[in-house]
Scaffold this active site. Sequence first.
Site, short mmCIF file in Angstrom:
data_model
loop_
_atom_site.label_atom_id
_atom_site.label_comp_id
_atom_site.label_asym_id
_atom_site.label_seq_id
_atom_site.Cartn_x
_atom_site.Cartn_y
_atom_site.Cartn_z
N HIS A 187 0.83 -1.21 0.00
CA HIS A 187 0.00 0.00 0.00
C HIS A 187 0.86 1.26 0.00
O HIS A 187 0.55 2.24 -0.65
CB HIS A 187 -0.88 0.03 1.26
CG HIS A 187 -2.19 -0.62 1.06
ND1 HIS A 187 -2.66 -1.63 1.87
CD2 HIS A 187 -3.14 -0.40 0.14
CE1 HIS A 187 -3.85 -1.99 1.45
NE2 HIS A 187 -4.17 -1.27 0.40
N CYS A 485 -3.18 -3.28 -15.47
CA CYS A 485 -3.43 -2.24 -14.48
C CYS A 485 -2.63 -2.46 -13.21
O CYS A 485 -2.85 -1.79 -12.21
CB CYS A 485 -4.92 -2.10 -14.18
SG CYS A 485 -5.65 -3.58 -13.48
C1 PEP Z 1 -3.08 -6.22 -9.28
O1 PEP Z 1 -3.20 -7.21 -8.56
O2 PEP Z 1 -2.15 -6.06 -10.09
C2 PEP Z 1 -4.04 -5.11 -9.19
C3 PEP Z 1 -4.03 -4.14 -10.08
O3 PEP Z 1 -4.93 -5.10 -8.17
P1 PEP Z 1 -4.54 -4.79 -6.64
O4 PEP Z 1 -3.14 -4.24 -6.61
O5 PEP Z 1 -5.55 -3.83 -6.15
O6 PEP Z 1 -4.66 -6.14 -6.02
#
Ligand code: PEP
Length: 560
Positions: A187, A485
């Site tokens: 995070h 993403c």
């Molecule tokens: C991922 O897992 O790459 C993603 C974009 O989702 P998060 O980081 O929110 O798990």
Amino acid sequence: MADTETRTGIGVSPGTAYGPVVQVAPPVRPPADEAPTTDADAALADVKAAFAAVASELEARAATADDTAQQILKATALIAKDKGLLKAAGRHVAAGKGKATAVAAAVEEYAAQFEALGGYFAERVTDLRDVGSRAVAAVLGVPAPGVPHFTEPSIVVAEDLAPAETATLDRALVAGIITQHGGRTSHTAILAAQMGIPAVVQLAGATGIPVGTPVAIDGDSGVVTIAPDPGLIAEQHARRERRAAALATSSGPGATRDRHHVALLANIGGPEDAQAAAPLDLEGVGLFRTEFVFLSATAAPTVEEQTAIYRRVFEPFGDRRVVVRTLDAGADKPLAFADLGPEENPALGRRGLRLSAERPDLLDSQLAALAAAARETGADVRVMAPMVATAEEAAWFARRVREHGIPKAGVMIEVPGAALRSEHVLAEVDFASLGTNDLAQYTMAADRMQGELSDLLDPWQPAVLDVIAAACDGARTTGRPIGVCGESAGDPLLALVLTGLGVSSLSMAPSKVGIVRLALSMHSLPECQRLAALARAARTARDAQDAVRAEADHDLLAVL
Ligand code: PEP
Ligand code: MG
């Protein structure tokens, strides 16, 4: 003046910065010789007041923070209000322990329970200890641990930063961030990039750098120079200027030099992120992490409450696309109102879409709200599910999305099984987006929250690239678009490789869009395909990155 020394960590938020070190105050511990409690009632009242003061301080900081920060701060404030924690401290006070000792003992009891539960709960231990340390400081009447007050632009150094601390840093004064621990997709790393503050994690010996020592940090390469000579500072300054000038030469939709379009999109966590990202030169939102909005909610939000929030996210983007991910609750992103109870292994448990299958009421109310907000704003809303593993799951989700009148349904590909079978998964939906943060975690069997495993979690790992390539190949057969993403989309060199593998959109922290657009504009699609082949042919993550670096445009390397 200290001798110049160079150390390398992991760059997680791009850009360079220079300034004196500010060390984040370590946690406050109770004195070993604290006097025992003689008046239990008075002591309990003090402990109660200390936890209440911590909660209200966190809530006050939340009131002035932006979206993502606000949710994290509120979630941490909830820990300080936990009745069980106060009761545990009360038990220790009643048994005669000193106030600070009682608070610390209660927190450690809780921490042991959280750690035993693993996954999400273990991840909350940092926040729990942060609350405990603040409460200990409050009962002792000493300054709170954490980021001290400072007035000139500085480099903030910490063993690790709680998300709550990162989220509330003053952007005007924090020139850069260094942590000794932390991972590339934690995070803290995601928030630093979201805030546009250069950051390096996993820097050995970071907390030993004396306060006030000038350091230069490079959030791209992860290189930190302690007591740099003026030449290096001048060089970094010149590079910043060169970079700004280079970035100013490319604008508009993302495209390779030979005009192959790759949409450049923003990752956001709520309405305020949407407000900040919408005026920027990007084509919309590629990932709206809806669970970020509800991290501190104790009850499920109503359809009306959600509709109002989603409207505020969609409106600023006009007719640009907004890709919304339905609640990705569980594991590292717990939601109090969507808790299915403890699991042995939450990252492999009922999280993401699996949780939606157990609680279809939550999914349906979210889809109803998204459909209503889309109708009211006329926005181009597309909805995707997290943690899809099979074609059946994709079909189940797409049916529900379409039943709500939302025309475009998609899936995140972040489970290797779904990547390998993407042809069948994508046949059920309109688009896919690769979540490379989780895809790396599951491909390499390495917990993404475990900073020590950063090498395995590196998206340059050839095995991860092979899994991405398989997903792209399957998508190509169906003719359906697939994007990225995860954090890897914001690495300019990796963005070239991903483009070469066949992705048609890249979604990232808005601060990374400019450099990725520039990188694309300097290479043709066949060059990207060659770079992808070189990376996949490499034996190690390091070799893959070096191979691409050796062949990439020199003008790009000069501004990285
Ligand atoms: C991922 O897992 O790459 C993603 C974009 O989702 P998060 O980081 O929110 O798990
Ligand atoms: Mg994910």
